[in-house]
Design a protein around this motif. Structure first.
Motif, PDB file in Angstrom:
ATOM      1  N   ASP A 121     -16.337 -11.823 -24.627  1.00  0.00           N
ATOM      2  CA  ASP A 121     -17.509 -10.992 -24.381  1.00  0.00           C
ATOM      3  C   ASP A 121     -18.556 -11.345 -25.428  1.00  0.00           C
ATOM      4  OD1 ASP A 121     -16.879  -9.650 -26.745  1.00  0.00           O
ATOM      5  OD2 ASP A 121     -15.904  -7.981 -25.714  1.00  0.00           O
ATOM      6  N   ARG A 122     -19.666 -10.675 -25.427  1.00  0.00           N
ATOM      7  CA  ARG A 122     -20.768 -11.078 -26.306  1.00  0.00           C
ATOM      8  C   ARG A 122     -20.461 -10.840 -27.778  1.00  0.00           C
ATOM      9  NH1 ARG A 122     -25.982  -7.939 -24.743  1.00  0.00           N
ATOM     10  NH2 ARG A 122     -26.767  -8.970 -26.609  1.00  0.00           N
ATOM     11  N   ILE A 123     -19.419 -10.064 -28.087  1.00  0.00           N
ATOM     12  CA  ILE A 123     -19.080  -9.754 -29.477  1.00  0.00           C
ATOM     13  C   ILE A 123     -18.330 -10.896 -30.150  1.00  0.00           C
ATOM     14  CG2 ILE A 123     -17.773  -8.194 -30.969  1.00  0.00           C
ATOM     15  CD1 ILE A 123     -18.204  -6.004 -28.897  1.00  0.00           C
ATOM     16  N   VAL A 124     -17.468 -11.573 -29.406  1.00  0.00           N
ATOM     17  CA  VAL A 124     -16.497 -12.501 -30.003  1.00  0.00           C
ATOM     18  C   VAL A 124     -17.148 -13.821 -30.408  1.00  0.00           C
ATOM     19  CG1 VAL A 124     -14.349 -13.760 -29.621  1.00  0.00           C
ATOM     20  CG2 VAL A 124     -14.641 -11.460 -28.652  1.00  0.00           C
ATOM     21  N   ASP A 125     -16.924 -14.210 -31.687  1.00  0.00           N
ATOM     22  CA  ASP A 125     -17.440 -15.473 -32.207  1.00  0.00           C
ATOM     23  C   ASP A 125     -16.442 -16.616 -32.043  1.00  0.00           C
ATOM     24  OD1 ASP A 125     -19.830 -14.381 -33.106  1.00  0.00           O
ATOM     25  OD2 ASP A 125     -19.016 -13.870 -35.067  1.00  0.00           O
ATOM     26  N   ALA A 126     -15.167 -16.332 -32.197  1.00  0.00           N
ATOM     27  CA  ALA A 126     -14.143 -17.366 -32.335  1.00  0.00           C
ATOM     28  C   ALA A 126     -14.150 -18.355 -31.164  1.00  0.00           C
ATOM     29  CB  ALA A 126     -12.763 -16.713 -32.467  1.00  0.00           C
ATOM     30  N   ASP A 127     -14.363 -19.632 -31.500  1.00  0.00           N
ATOM     31  CA  ASP A 127     -14.249 -20.711 -30.518  1.00  0.00           C
ATOM     32  C   ASP A 127     -15.183 -20.510 -29.324  1.00  0.00           C
ATOM     33  OD1 ASP A 127     -13.077 -23.145 -29.882  1.00  0.00           O
ATOM     34  OD2 ASP A 127     -11.598 -22.221 -28.566  1.00  0.00           O
ATOM     35  N   ARG A 128     -16.262 -19.778 -29.527  1.00  0.00           N
ATOM     36  CA  ARG A 128     -17.103 -19.358 -28.405  1.00  0.00           C
ATOM     37  C   ARG A 128     -17.739 -20.534 -27.678  1.00  0.00           C
ATOM     38  NH1 ARG A 128     -19.145 -14.520 -26.999  1.00  0.00           N
ATOM     39  NH2 ARG A 128     -20.925 -14.539 -25.583  1.00  0.00           N
ATOM     40  N   GLU A 129     -18.358 -21.440 -28.415  1.00  0.00           N
ATOM     41  CA  GLU A 129     -19.128 -22.505 -27.777  1.00  0.00           C
ATOM     42  C   GLU A 129     -18.244 -23.544 -27.098  1.00  0.00           C
ATOM     43  OE1 GLU A 129     -22.223 -24.262 -30.019  1.00  0.00           O
ATOM     44  OE2 GLU A 129     -23.250 -22.357 -30.407  1.00  0.00           O
ATOM     45  N   GLN A 130     -16.951 -23.502 -27.371  1.00  0.00           N
ATOM     46  CA  GLN A 130     -16.049 -24.430 -26.716  1.00  0.00           C
ATOM     47  C   GLN A 130     -15.574 -23.920 -25.353  1.00  0.00           C
ATOM     48  OE1 GLN A 130     -15.904 -24.071 -30.273  1.00  0.00           O
ATOM     49  NE2 GLN A 130     -17.136 -25.930 -30.026  1.00  0.00           N
ATOM     50  N   GLN A 131     -15.862 -22.644 -25.082  1.00  0.00           N
ATOM     51  CA  GLN A 131     -15.431 -22.046 -23.818  1.00  0.00           C
ATOM     52  C   GLN A 131     -16.464 -22.290 -22.726  1.00  0.00           C
ATOM     53  OE1 GLN A 131     -12.338 -20.811 -23.731  1.00  0.00           O
ATOM     54  NE2 GLN A 131     -12.332 -21.430 -25.887  1.00  0.00           N
ATOM     55  N   PRO A 132     -16.021 -22.605 -21.508  1.00  0.00           N
ATOM     56  CA  PRO A 132     -16.980 -22.744 -20.402  1.00  0.00           C
ATOM     57  C   PRO A 132     -17.569 -21.385 -20.024  1.00  0.00           C
ATOM     58  CG  PRO A 132     -14.743 -22.865 -19.570  1.00  0.00           C
ATOM     59  CD  PRO A 132     -14.636 -22.846 -21.072  1.00  0.00           C
ATOM     60  N   PHE A 133     -18.649 -21.439 -19.294  1.00  0.00           N
ATOM     61  CA  PHE A 133     -19.228 -20.207 -18.774  1.00  0.00           C
ATOM     62  C   PHE A 133     -18.461 -19.775 -17.533  1.00  0.00           C
ATOM     63  CE2 PHE A 133     -22.710 -22.188 -21.089  1.00  0.00           C
ATOM     64  CZ  PHE A 133     -23.203 -21.125 -21.829  1.00  0.00           C
ATOM     65  N   VAL A 134     -18.482 -18.481 -17.264  1.00  0.00           N
ATOM     66  CA  VAL A 134     -17.891 -17.962 -16.040  1.00  0.00           C
ATOM     67  C   VAL A 134     -18.920 -17.061 -15.356  1.00  0.00           C
ATOM     68  CG1 VAL A 134     -16.804 -15.999 -17.259  1.00  0.00           C
ATOM     69  CG2 VAL A 134     -15.948 -16.704 -15.001  1.00  0.00           C
ATOM     70  N   ALA A 135     -19.115 -17.269 -14.066  1.00  0.00           N
ATOM     71  CA  ALA A 135     -20.046 -16.455 -13.277  1.00  0.00           C
ATOM     72  C   ALA A 135     -19.262 -15.681 -12.237  1.00  0.00           C
ATOM     73  CB  ALA A 135     -21.084 -17.342 -12.594  1.00  0.00           C
ATOM     74  N   HIS A 136     -19.482 -14.386 -12.171  1.00  0.00           N
ATOM     75  CA  HIS A 136     -18.888 -13.561 -11.125  1.00  0.00           C
ATOM     76  C   HIS A 136     -19.873 -13.472  -9.962  1.00  0.00           C
ATOM     77  CE1 HIS A 136     -15.523 -11.287 -13.470  1.00  0.00           C
ATOM     78  NE2 HIS A 136     -15.580 -12.570 -13.791  1.00  0.00           N
ATOM     79  N   VAL A 137     -19.366 -13.719  -8.776  1.00  0.00           N
ATOM     80  CA  VAL A 137     -20.216 -13.812  -7.590  1.00  0.00           C
ATOM     81  C   VAL A 137     -19.697 -12.876  -6.508  1.00  0.00           C
ATOM     82  CG1 VAL A 137     -21.165 -15.358  -5.842  1.00  0.00           C
ATOM     83  CG2 VAL A 137     -20.713 -16.224  -8.150  1.00  0.00           C
ATOM     84  N   ALA A 138     -20.597 -12.105  -5.910  1.00  0.00           N
ATOM     85  CA  ALA A 138     -20.261 -11.244  -4.778  1.00  0.00           C
ATOM     86  C   ALA A 138     -20.830 -11.868  -3.514  1.00  0.00           C
ATOM     87  CB  ALA A 138     -20.838  -9.842  -4.983  1.00  0.00           C
ATOM     88  N   HIS A 139     -20.003 -11.972  -2.483  1.00  0.00           N
ATOM     89  CA  HIS A 139     -20.419 -12.575  -1.221  1.00  0.00           C
ATOM     90  C   HIS A 139     -20.714 -11.502  -0.179  1.00  0.00           C
ATOM     91  CE1 HIS A 139     -19.447 -16.697  -2.489  1.00  0.00           C
ATOM     92  NE2 HIS A 139     -18.464 -16.138  -3.173  1.00  0.00           N
ATOM     93  N   ALA A 140     -21.429 -11.891   0.846  1.00  0.00           N
ATOM     94  CA  ALA A 140     -21.868 -10.942   1.869  1.00  0.00           C
ATOM     95  C   ALA A 140     -20.703 -10.262   2.573  1.00  0.00           C
ATOM     96  CB  ALA A 140     -22.760 -11.653   2.884  1.00  0.00           C
ATOM     97  N   ASP A 141     -19.561 -10.946   2.665  1.00  0.00           N
ATOM     98  CA  ASP A 141     -18.408 -10.366   3.340  1.00  0.00           C
ATOM     99  C   ASP A 141     -17.569  -9.469   2.432  1.00  0.00           C
ATOM    100  OD1 ASP A 141     -17.255 -12.195   1.641  1.00  0.00           O
ATOM    101  OD2 ASP A 141     -16.379 -13.453   3.214  1.00  0.00           O
ATOM    102  N   GLY A 142     -18.062  -9.193   1.225  1.00  0.00           N
ATOM    103  CA  GLY A 142     -17.361  -8.330   0.296  1.00  0.00           C
ATOM    104  C   GLY A 142     -16.432  -9.063  -0.655  1.00  0.00           C
ATOM    105  N   ARG A 143     -16.240 -10.345  -0.409  1.00  0.00           N
ATOM    106  CA  ARG A 143     -15.349 -11.128  -1.264  1.00  0.00           C
ATOM    107  C   ARG A 143     -15.994 -11.355  -2.625  1.00  0.00           C
ATOM    108  NH1 ARG A 143     -15.281 -16.719  -1.608  1.00  0.00           N
ATOM    109  NH2 ARG A 143     -16.787 -16.728   0.118  1.00  0.00           N
TER     110      ARG A 143
END
Length: 466
Positions: A121-143
């Protein structure tokens, strides 16, 4: 589920509008895979909502060069560079074809609900820049789905978050309750139902930019028509009328932008609209017939109006970026390094300096807000600005720092000295009195152009934003 190695991941681009699709084209040109997430059903969903408005930039200024190269391989040819497209032309003749070329890299009906670092989360510094980004996506069918990325380019714009009528930046008291009488968009008077809503009515227009000019010109054209007799605009201005109120006129290096302000002035001079100056809306009340009564912060209560068109600008939706470490200016909500360059208190469209990945970067490395969203609440954005932004950002993501730093952009001057956001201070009034805008001349613009109409007709509107 473990995230794959960052180098194997695509760049997530949020929004399949002009800036987002151009960003994707530049990434493809550099051998980097983009994944474009578009909330709408088709490319340019926001632009489609103002399809009836003609841009004040020409085709030569609203087609990204690298995107054009990608399209040219399919046999596509750019329309006349000197012609002015409508929003509908822009989407159908350029944005959608570009999205089609990008193919399944574009996903529609995909609403990004959150972006973060994987496992941080935005608080954690440890190894932060080595982690990929993750995007949560909502689809029209509710998925719901989560997608991983090596970098994130947010080109989602500001169209879905218009500013309210209230003079303090908050909704006026009663504004939500009066929603049935209010629109936050330039109405499409070519639509019979919309035309009937405004024809012969008394209509308040709140705002002082290109969109307000467009609305006033459209209402004047309606008033001149057989079915619109009696239509009357009431232009609500938070400032007084001065030399720069109507833009740069003939001094504007975008002639159609200058003509737009002159058309608004003509609407007033010819009696199709009245101006109410120094008015900051505090409340919207209703009379016994349901009409809206605007009440100012100074206690003034205006005569009832049938409709209210609120065109006070837009603001960025930052809610889904809350877990990222963004460096935003406290006033404009634009990147800290960019904000001084675009501050509307000081700058107009033509006085913004070239800028690229460095001005657009954040404490969270690998995140960029581009296009209209990069400007936060500043209103003076041009498509060509966004294209240079994404060129630089794509180069930076590719590791080509030399190219990324080599930003160059010559924007057409507005013909207005200084900025558009000066408040009603004595200094501002004095500066306006001496202004550099020429003597205003009356012009008349034709009715709103229909989609696909001949582009050589006089441009009827448009906005700095893309």
């Amino acid at each position: 589920m473990n995230a794959p190695a960052t180098t194997e991941l695509p760049v997530v681009v949020i929004g399949a509008g002009p800036a987002g699709l151009a960003a994707a084209a530049h990434l493809v040109d550099r051998g980097i895979e983009p994944l474009i997430l578009e909330a709408g059903q088709r490319a340019g969903a926001a632009v489609r909502e103002w399809a009836h408005v003609r841009l004040f930039s020409t085709w030569g200024e609203v087609v990204d060069p690298v995107a054009e190269k990608l399209l040219a391989a399919t046999g596509w040819t750019r329309p006349d560079p000197a012609a002015y497209p409508s929003g509908g032309d822009w989407t159908e003749l350029y944005l959608q074809p570009l999205a089609d070329v990008l193919g399944d890299r574009v996903r529609y009906n995909a609403i990004v609900t959150g972006v973060s670092r994987t496992g941080r989360d935005r608080i954690v510094d440890a190894d932060r820049e080595q982690q990929p980004f993750v995007a949560h996506v909502a689809h029209a069918d509710g998925r719901e789905e989560r997608l991983f990325a090596r970098a994130v380019i947010d080109a989602s714009g500001t169209w879905t978050t218009p500013s309210p009528a209230g003079g303090s930046g908050l909704p006026a008291l009663g504004e939500k309750a009066a929603a049935d009488r209010i629109t936050y968009r330039v109405p499409d008077l070519t639509d019979p139902a919309v035309r009937a809503r405004y024809a012969g009515k008394r209509i308040a227009v709140i705002g002082s930019g290109a969109s307000a000019f467009t609305a006033l010109a459209y209402l004047a054209d309606l008033a001149k028509s057989e079915d619109g007799a009696g239509t009357k605009g009431v232009w609500m201005l938070r400032r007084g009328i001065s030399g720069s109120t109507f833009g740069g006129g003939e001094a504007d290096q975008l002639p159609a932008r200058g003509a737009l302000g002159l058309a608004a002035k003509a609407a007033l001079d010819e009696g199709y609209a009245d101006a109410v100056t120094g008015f900051r809306t505090e409340a919207i009340e209703r009379d016994t017939e349901g009409r809206a009564i605007l009440v100012g912060e100074d206690g003034r209560r205006l005569d009832p109006v049938d409709e209210v068109i609120v065109l006070t600008g837009f603001r960025p939706d930052l809610s889904f970026l809350d877990e990222l470490r963004l460096g935003l200016d406290e006033r404009l909500q634009a990147p800290v390094a960019l904000a001084p360059l675009i501050d509307p208190n000081q700058h107009s469209c033509g006085t913004v300096y070239p800028h690229g990945h460095r001005e657009l970067s954040h404490p969270e490395t690998g995140v960029y807000l581009v296009g209209m969203k990069s400007y936060g609440r500043a209103p003076t954005f041009l498509a060509m600005t966004g294209y240079e932004q994404v060129r630089s950002v794509a180069a930076a993501i590719a590791g080509d720092v030399e190219s990324a730093d080599r930003v160059a952009l010559a924007l057409p001057e507005t013909g207005v000295c200084g900025g558009a956001g000066l408040f009603d201070t004595p200094e501002a009034r004095e500066a306006d009195a001496g202004g550099c805008a020429p003597t205003q001349q009356l012009v008349q613009l034709g009715a709103p152009a229909t989609i696909g109409a001949a582009a050589e007709k006089a441009p009827a509107g448009g906005c700095c934003g893309s």
